[in-house]
Scaffold this active site. Structure first.
Site, PDB file in Angstrom:
ATOM      1  N   GLU A 186       6.486   5.960  -9.365  1.00  0.00           N
ATOM      2  CA  GLU A 186       5.057   5.648  -9.194  1.00  0.00           C
ATOM      3  C   GLU A 186       4.393   6.687  -8.299  1.00  0.00           C
ATOM      4  O   GLU A 186       3.343   7.237  -8.631  1.00  0.00           O
ATOM      5  CB  GLU A 186       4.889   4.258  -8.568  1.00  0.00           C
ATOM      6  CG  GLU A 186       5.196   3.136  -9.533  1.00  0.00           C
ATOM      7  CD  GLU A 186       4.901   1.755  -8.949  1.00  0.00           C
ATOM      8  OE1 GLU A 186       4.683   0.836  -9.738  1.00  0.00           O
ATOM      9  OE2 GLU A 186       4.917   1.600  -7.709  1.00  0.00           O
ATOM     10  N   LEU A 188       9.578   5.350  -6.532  1.00  0.00           N
ATOM     11  CA  LEU A 188       9.615   6.821  -6.474  1.00  0.00           C
ATOM     12  C   LEU A 188       8.804   7.430  -7.614  1.00  0.00           C
ATOM     13  O   LEU A 188       8.009   8.346  -7.417  1.00  0.00           O
ATOM     14  CB  LEU A 188      11.066   7.311  -6.600  1.00  0.00           C
ATOM     15  CG  LEU A 188      11.857   7.452  -5.320  1.00  0.00           C
ATOM     16  CD1 LEU A 188      13.289   7.883  -5.626  1.00  0.00           C
ATOM     17  CD2 LEU A 188      11.181   8.502  -4.420  1.00  0.00           C
ATOM     18  N   MET A 200      -3.981  -6.791  -6.717  1.00  0.00           N
ATOM     19  CA  MET A 200      -3.477  -7.938  -7.469  1.00  0.00           C
ATOM     20  C   MET A 200      -4.566  -8.950  -7.813  1.00  0.00           C
ATOM     21  O   MET A 200      -4.432 -10.128  -7.511  1.00  0.00           O
ATOM     22  CB  MET A 200      -2.341  -8.612  -6.680  1.00  0.00           C
ATOM     23  CG  MET A 200      -1.254  -7.672  -6.200  1.00  0.00           C
ATOM     24  SD  MET A 200      -0.564  -6.669  -7.516  1.00  0.00           S
ATOM     25  CE  MET A 200       0.660  -7.796  -8.110  1.00  0.00           C
ATOM     26  N   ILE A 230      -7.195 -10.192 -11.071  1.00  0.00           N
ATOM     27  CA  ILE A 230      -7.624 -10.022 -12.464  1.00  0.00           C
ATOM     28  C   ILE A 230      -9.107  -9.707 -12.434  1.00  0.00           C
ATOM     29  O   ILE A 230      -9.887 -10.397 -11.778  1.00  0.00           O
ATOM     30  CB  ILE A 230      -7.318 -11.289 -13.289  1.00  0.00           C
ATOM     31  CG1 ILE A 230      -5.800 -11.413 -13.434  1.00  0.00           C
ATOM     32  CG2 ILE A 230      -8.001 -11.222 -14.650  1.00  0.00           C
ATOM     33  CD1 ILE A 230      -5.334 -12.618 -14.214  1.00  0.00           C
ATOM     34  N   ASN A 268      -5.293   2.441 -13.157  1.00  0.00           N
ATOM     35  CA  ASN A 268      -4.330   1.523 -12.543  1.00  0.00           C
ATOM     36  C   ASN A 268      -2.912   2.055 -12.735  1.00  0.00           C
ATOM     37  O   ASN A 268      -2.667   2.895 -13.604  1.00  0.00           O
ATOM     38  CB  ASN A 268      -4.462   0.149 -13.230  1.00  0.00           C
ATOM     39  CG  ASN A 268      -3.571  -0.910 -12.602  1.00  0.00           C
ATOM     40  OD1 ASN A 268      -3.406  -0.960 -11.390  1.00  0.00           O
ATOM     41  ND2 ASN A 268      -2.972  -1.751 -13.440  1.00  0.00           N
ATOM     42  N   HIS A 302       1.142   0.632 -13.245  1.00  0.00           N
ATOM     43  CA  HIS A 302       1.856  -0.586 -13.615  1.00  0.00           C
ATOM     44  C   HIS A 302       3.357  -0.282 -13.709  1.00  0.00           C
ATOM     45  O   HIS A 302       3.741   0.719 -14.317  1.00  0.00           O
ATOM     46  CB  HIS A 302       1.320  -1.083 -14.966  1.00  0.00           C
ATOM     47  CG  HIS A 302       1.810  -2.438 -15.328  1.00  0.00           C
ATOM     48  ND1 HIS A 302       1.329  -3.591 -14.741  1.00  0.00           N
ATOM     49  CD2 HIS A 302       2.756  -2.837 -16.218  1.00  0.00           C
ATOM     50  CE1 HIS A 302       1.950  -4.641 -15.256  1.00  0.00           C
ATOM     51  NE2 HIS A 302       2.817  -4.205 -16.154  1.00  0.00           N
ATOM     52  N   ARG A 337     -14.530 -15.392  -9.716  1.00  0.00           N
ATOM     53  CA  ARG A 337     -14.077 -14.005  -9.931  1.00  0.00           C
ATOM     54  C   ARG A 337     -15.281 -13.089 -10.116  1.00  0.00           C
ATOM     55  O   ARG A 337     -15.308 -11.950  -9.658  1.00  0.00           O
ATOM     56  CB  ARG A 337     -13.215 -13.925 -11.193  1.00  0.00           C
ATOM     57  CG  ARG A 337     -11.831 -14.474 -11.015  1.00  0.00           C
ATOM     58  CD  ARG A 337     -10.951 -14.111 -12.223  1.00  0.00           C
ATOM     59  NE  ARG A 337      -9.734 -14.886 -12.214  1.00  0.00           N
ATOM     60  CZ  ARG A 337      -8.656 -14.601 -11.483  1.00  0.00           C
ATOM     61  NH1 ARG A 337      -8.656 -13.534 -10.710  1.00  0.00           N
ATOM     62  NH2 ARG A 337      -7.586 -15.361 -11.513  1.00  0.00           N
ATOM     63  N   GLY A 381       0.794  -1.226   0.000  1.00  0.00           N
ATOM     64  CA  GLY A 381       0.000   0.000   0.000  1.00  0.00           C
ATOM     65  C   GLY A 381       0.825   1.273   0.000  1.00  0.00           C
ATOM     66  O   GLY A 381       0.363   2.314   0.449  1.00  0.00           O
ATOM     67  N   SER A 382       2.049   1.205  -0.540  1.00  0.00           N
ATOM     68  CA  SER A 382       2.851   2.447  -0.548  1.00  0.00           C
ATOM     69  C   SER A 382       2.270   3.463  -1.529  1.00  0.00           C
ATOM     70  O   SER A 382       2.313   4.674  -1.282  1.00  0.00           O
ATOM     71  CB  SER A 382       4.322   2.160  -0.863  1.00  0.00           C
ATOM     72  OG  SER A 382       4.510   1.867  -2.220  1.00  0.00           O
TER      73      SER A 382
HETATM   74  C1  GRF Z   1       3.436  -1.319  -7.570  1.00  0.00           C
HETATM   75  O1  GRF Z   1       4.685  -1.586  -8.130  1.00  0.00           O
HETATM   76  C2  GRF Z   1       2.394  -1.203  -8.657  1.00  0.00           C
HETATM   77  O2  GRF Z   1       2.885  -0.669  -9.845  1.00  0.00           O
HETATM   78  C3  GRF Z   1       1.986  -2.640  -8.874  1.00  0.00           C
HETATM   79  O3  GRF Z   1       2.012  -3.202  -7.584  1.00  0.00           O
HETATM   80  C4  GRF Z   1       2.947  -2.498  -6.760  1.00  0.00           C
HETATM   81  C5  GRF Z   1       2.229  -2.103  -5.507  1.00  0.00           C
HETATM   82  O4  GRF Z   1       3.057  -1.560  -4.523  1.00  0.00           O
HETATM   83  N1  GRF Z   1       0.730  -2.708  -9.568  1.00  0.00           N
HETATM   84  P1  GRF Z   1       2.422  -0.874  -3.243  1.00  0.00           P
HETATM   85  O5  GRF Z   1       1.471  -1.880  -2.607  1.00  0.00           O
HETATM   86  O6  GRF Z   1       1.697   0.355  -3.670  1.00  0.00           O
HETATM   87  O7  GRF Z   1       3.558  -0.560  -2.335  1.00  0.00           O
END
Ligand code: GRF
Length: 189
Positions: free
Chosen positions: A169, A167, A88, A90, A103, A105, A63, A12-13
Site C-alpha cells: 500500500e 508495505l 472508514m 460509506i 482510495n 483498498h 450520512r 494513518g500509516s
Molecule cells: C488500509 O489497509 C487501507 O487499505 C484500508 O484501511 C487501512 C488503513 O490503514 N482502506 P492505515 O490507517 O493507513 O494504517
C-alpha cells in the site's frame, strides 16, 4: 504545486507514508481530516507538520449531512485531489459527485469489495492477493482502477501477510497520485 487533502479514520500509516514521500516535494498536503476524534493518525499528522481537522460523523444526523460538511470544508481548501487513506465511512453521492477522490483498498479489486477485505482475502482460497488504488465513484470500491500490486500469500502467517499488504500500500499509493497528476498534465497539453 498541486494540492491534496488526506482523509483517514484510524492508524494513518498510509497518510504518514504519503506525507513523507510527497509533502513539500511533488505536492502540498494542505491538511488531513479525520472523522474519528480518537484516531492514532491525529498525532502522526501533527508530528509530520500537517494540520488535522476533526469532523466527528457522530455529530451529524445523517450520512448526507456529514458529507455536505466534508464537501463544504474541502471545497474551501481548493485542492486538486482528495485522497482517502483508511477513511472508514460509506460516502453518499453528495461526496462522490462533488469531489474528485481516490482510495486505497487491501484486495485485488473487484474481489473483496467493502469492509474487512484484508481478513476476507486472507481466509479465501486465492493464493494471489494484493492491493488496489482506484477513483472513488458512487459504487463502493467500484471506481476505475489506477494501480494494483499483487503477491503470493501461500505459506504466510496472517501477520506476515498483513505486513506485506501495508508495505505494498505504502509503495503504490504515492505513485498512484503522481500517475493521476501526470495523466492530467498530458491531457491538458
Ligand atoms: C488500509 O489497509 C487501507 O487499505 C484500508 O484501511 C487501512 C488503513 O490503514 N482502506 P492505515 O490507517 O493507513 O494504517
Amino acid at each position: 504545486m498541486k494540492k491534496i487533502v488526506i482523509l483517514f479514520s484510524g492508524e494513518g500509516s498510509n497518510m504518514q507514508a504519503l506525507i513523507q514521500k510527497l509533502h513539500n516535494k511533488e505536492l502540498k498536503v494542505v491538511k488531513t481530516i479525520t472523522n474519528n476524534p480518537n484516531a492514532n493518525g491525529i498525532d502522526r499528522s501533527y508530528r509530520l507538520g500537517v494540520d488535522v481537522e476533526i469532523v466527528d460523523h457522530t455529530k451529524y444526523k445523517s450520512r448526507e449531512d456529514f458529507d455536505r460538511e466534508l464537501v463544504r470544508i474541502i471545497s474551501d481548501l481548493d485542492v486538486d485531489l482528495v485522497v482517502l487513506a483508511g477513511f472508514m465511512r460509506i460516502l453518499t453521492p453528495i461526496f462522490t459527485k462533488n469531489l474528485k477522490a481516490i482510495n486505497i483498498h487491501p484486495s485485488l479489486l473487484p474481489k473483496f469489495k467493502g469492509a474487512n477485505a484484508l481478513e476476507r482475502a486472507f481466509r479465501s482460497d486465492d493464493d494471489i492477493v494484493g492491493v488496489t488504488t482506484h477513483f472513488v465513484s458512487d459504487e463502493l470500491d467500484g471506481g476505475k482502477i489506477i494501480m494494483q500490486k499483487s503477491f503470493d500469500k501461500s505459506g504466510m502467517s496472517f501477520s506476515e501477510y498483513e505486513q506485506n499488504i501495508h508495505l505494498l500500500e505504502h509503495e503504490i499509493y504515492y505513485k498512484s497520485i503522481l500517475k493521476v497528476f501526470a495523466y492530467e498534465k498530458k491531457i491538458k497539453v
